[in-house]
Motif scaffolding. Sequence first.
Motif, PDB file in Angstrom:
ATOM      1  N   GLN A  76      -1.575  -0.190  -4.790  1.00 26.99           N
ATOM      2  CA  GLN A  76      -2.820  -0.982  -4.354  1.00 26.99           C
ATOM      3  C   GLN A  76      -3.563  -0.248  -3.325  1.00 26.99           C
ATOM      4  O   GLN A  76      -4.579  -0.851  -2.428  1.00 26.99           O
ATOM      5  CB  GLN A  76      -2.081  -2.072  -3.484  1.00 26.99           C
ATOM      6  N   GLN A  77      -3.307   0.998  -3.248  1.00 27.32           N
ATOM      7  CA  GLN A  77      -4.409   1.885  -2.674  1.00 27.32           C
ATOM      8  C   GLN A  77      -5.387   2.193  -3.372  1.00 27.32           C
ATOM      9  O   GLN A  77      -5.502   2.056  -4.613  1.00 27.32           O
ATOM     10  CB  GLN A  77      -3.692   3.297  -2.239  1.00 27.32           C
ATOM     11  N   TYR A  98       0.905  -1.152   0.021  1.00 27.63           N
ATOM     12  CA  TYR A  98      -0.216  -0.015   0.071  1.00 27.63           C
ATOM     13  C   TYR A  98       0.903   1.275  -0.062  1.00 27.63           C
ATOM     14  O   TYR A  98       0.345   2.443   0.379  1.00 27.63           O
ATOM     15  CB  TYR A  98      -1.028  -0.003   1.101  1.00 27.63           C
ATOM     16  N   SER A  99       2.135   1.091  -0.251  1.00 26.94           N
ATOM     17  CA  SER A  99       2.990   2.484  -0.479  1.00 26.94           C
ATOM     18  C   SER A  99       2.603   3.032  -1.563  1.00 26.94           C
ATOM     19  O   SER A  99       2.132   2.326  -2.697  1.00 26.94           O
ATOM     20  CB  SER A  99       4.425   2.037  -0.369  1.00 26.94           C
ATOM     21  N   PRO A 100       2.592   4.291  -1.754  1.00 28.28           N
ATOM     22  CA  PRO A 100       2.092   5.038  -2.956  1.00 28.28           C
ATOM     23  C   PRO A 100       3.250   5.194  -3.759  1.00 28.28           C
ATOM     24  O   PRO A 100       4.411   4.738  -3.608  1.00 28.28           O
ATOM     25  CB  PRO A 100       1.849   6.638  -2.251  1.00 28.28           C
ATOM     26  N   ASP A 129       0.217  11.725  -4.507  1.00 29.92           N
ATOM     27  CA  ASP A 129      -0.322  11.064  -3.032  1.00 29.92           C
ATOM     28  C   ASP A 129      -1.718  12.131  -2.984  1.00 29.92           C
ATOM     29  O   ASP A 129      -1.401  13.328  -3.394  1.00 29.92           O
ATOM     30  CB  ASP A 129       0.690  11.560  -2.193  1.00 29.92           C
ATOM     31  N   GLY A 187      -3.871   7.380   2.644  1.00 30.28           N
ATOM     32  CA  GLY A 187      -4.190   6.036   2.101  1.00 30.28           C
ATOM     33  C   GLY A 187      -4.608   5.802   0.842  1.00 30.28           C
ATOM     34  O   GLY A 187      -5.275   4.918   0.223  1.00 30.28           O
ATOM     35  N   THR A 188      -4.578   7.192  -0.036  1.00 30.17           N
ATOM     36  CA  THR A 188      -5.422   7.038  -1.108  1.00 30.17           C
ATOM     37  C   THR A 188      -4.449   7.777  -2.351  1.00 30.17           C
ATOM     38  O   THR A 188      -3.619   8.623  -1.996  1.00 30.17           O
ATOM     39  CB  THR A 188      -6.845   8.073  -1.083  1.00 30.17           C
ATOM     40  N   THR A 189      -4.512   7.429  -3.479  1.00 35.52           N
ATOM     41  CA  THR A 189      -3.874   7.987  -4.664  1.00 35.52           C
ATOM     42  C   THR A 189      -4.829   8.837  -5.470  1.00 35.52           C
ATOM     43  O   THR A 189      -5.701   8.444  -5.759  1.00 35.52           O
ATOM     44  CB  THR A 189      -3.114   6.911  -5.356  1.00 35.52           C
ATOM     45  N   THR A 207      -8.812   0.060  -7.162  1.00 26.00           N
ATOM     46  CA  THR A 207      -7.456   0.343  -6.662  1.00 26.00           C
ATOM     47  C   THR A 207      -6.648   0.821  -7.967  1.00 26.00           C
ATOM     48  O   THR A 207      -7.080   0.633  -9.088  1.00 26.00           O
ATOM     49  CB  THR A 207      -6.453  -0.844  -5.936  1.00 26.00           C
TER      50      THR A 207
END
Length: 639
Positions: A43-44, A9-11, A92, A98-100, A291
């Motif tokens: 994966q966000q 879940y890293s951007p 980001d 936690g969202t792109t 995602t």
Amino acid sequence: MCVSVGQLYSPVIMDKPVCLIDTESDGKLCVQQSALQILQQIQQPVVVVAVVGLYRTGKSYLMNRLAGQQKGFALGSTVESKTKGIWMWCVDHPNKAGTTLVLLDTEGLGDVDKGDPKHDTNIFCLAVLLSSTLVYNSRGTIDNKAVEELQYVTELTECIKVKSDEADDSSEFVKFFPSFIRTVRDFTLERKIDGKDATENEYLEFALKLKHGTSKKVMEYNFPRECIKKFFPSRTCFTFPFPAAPEKLSHLESLDPSELSSDFLEVTNRFCTFVFNESHVKKLKDGITVTGRVLGNLAKTYVDTIASGAVPCLENAVIAMAMIENESAVKEGLEVYQSGMEKLKDSFPLELKDVSSEHQRLSNMATQTFMKRSFRDTDGKYLKSLEENINKLFDGYLRQNEQASKRRCEELLSSLSARMTENLKQGFYTKPGGYDLFCNDLVDIEKNYKIQANKEVKAEEVLKEFLKQKSVDSQAILQADQKLTEKEKEIKQEIEKAALLQQEIKAREEKLQQLEEVMKAEKQSNEERMRQMELKMKEELRLQREEADRAMKSKLKEQADLLEKGFKEKAELMKQEMEEFKKQNAEAECNRAREFAEMLENSNRRHEQTMAMMQQQHREQMKAIQERNAQCKGGCCIL
């Protein structure tokens, strides 16, 4: 461009846009593999903002501002040569952790040099399908000509299907279409309606106002407006004044903020704030969260469908995405389980309860991982695959633990019996009274072994084999012992047989206890699996219901507006449409609930079958133990 991927879940960090969808030499659209690779790493959840509009209307400047940059997407005099197809910039999200934020800048519409009249429609269609917020950018004013430029909206009924078997299901578009923002650049008029000041949104709604009448001219006037109101219930407008003096517009991206109009900057900041705060995460049909990875697969599915000459279908896309995501969900779940068990394997041999406990914990984690990524596993096929693969792996780890335990027990007995082995070689026991000496030494070995190996899963099994081997030496020593009479030898021989039988019973009991431990683990794992399935099903039904409720709310609002404006016939048609819509939603919810019930039943049936097999094994082992107990008639010198 720099792509950085750390933990799950890293951007993904991009320092400039890349082309997502391009045009091949034959004029067909294609997805760029390099852009797909970037999306695969995200994966966000994603908020997707797409901008469309006529070429050279300043679309790219707004997208650069949303990216928090002065430059990036091509603009100005270079737009015709650089902005072809759809370009993508993933950043980001400034407000949603936690969202792109995925920004899509599309090729300018209305360029007569393109040749293919359907090209613009396809670009517009893809922008609608991929985005959660659609920005339509134009210049000057929202007059009738400006509304008619949105002809692409009227063509959506022919370019998008919700279900493959429906002739016209455009009434359901409202469920899945993005929110709509109309941006008007270089706006110089006063916003007044009937001589009164109007807000930007009132100005937009006034431009979308329908006319009374049934003439061809009135119907042509109303049609694009009806489509916009019907398909995009969430509508917002921003009117931008000129950003700077005309001579500076060609290099807008290089201007310092101090050189831009303060009014223009104020509207730009309001626009960006609105997009950041109000744009929602992209959802698929039935409220499924998208995602970056899903967005990439979605883009490829839609583009491939358009390139083949077919019409993109939302239902088919969901089915295709479900297959891709569910297969990956199984793989991810197995990786979680296997990586954890591999770490545990380094500590083998362990007590069975420790192995079972960790198996259960990791199995639950694997199911959670699967549930988080999977969707539309209507027949439970993928969950079943996960269960079967985990059980297969668990059986393998149990065998490996048993093998490690067997090796340790054998090594322990080899060490404890080293002196006895040497004595046998030296003939120490081949003398009068040697049998009793041998038995005493064997008792000492067994006593020490049980102290040191009492928690080993193969302790009794290995001891059984050891005593069986030593019984050969024991018989030879017994027959050679001149101190014993023939009668005494017969008695001792019977005692030894009984002892070996007793050890066989202990080995069988050991297996029985281990089977009971595995049965307990299976029962607990199934309870947790059923709990997670029920939570997943409730969540999916809730999302489906919310999606339908939002659509119904927008239709009710539209109907009320029609009644207020005196369009009684149109309002009555909308009422009928809503009744049908309500009926379809009820049927869809009922079908989904039935699918879930069947899935739970199938999962429970598989568990019952597994438990029935284990119970059968349990009965067979119990019967064997009872038969051996019936044969026991005495003690043993070596106990």
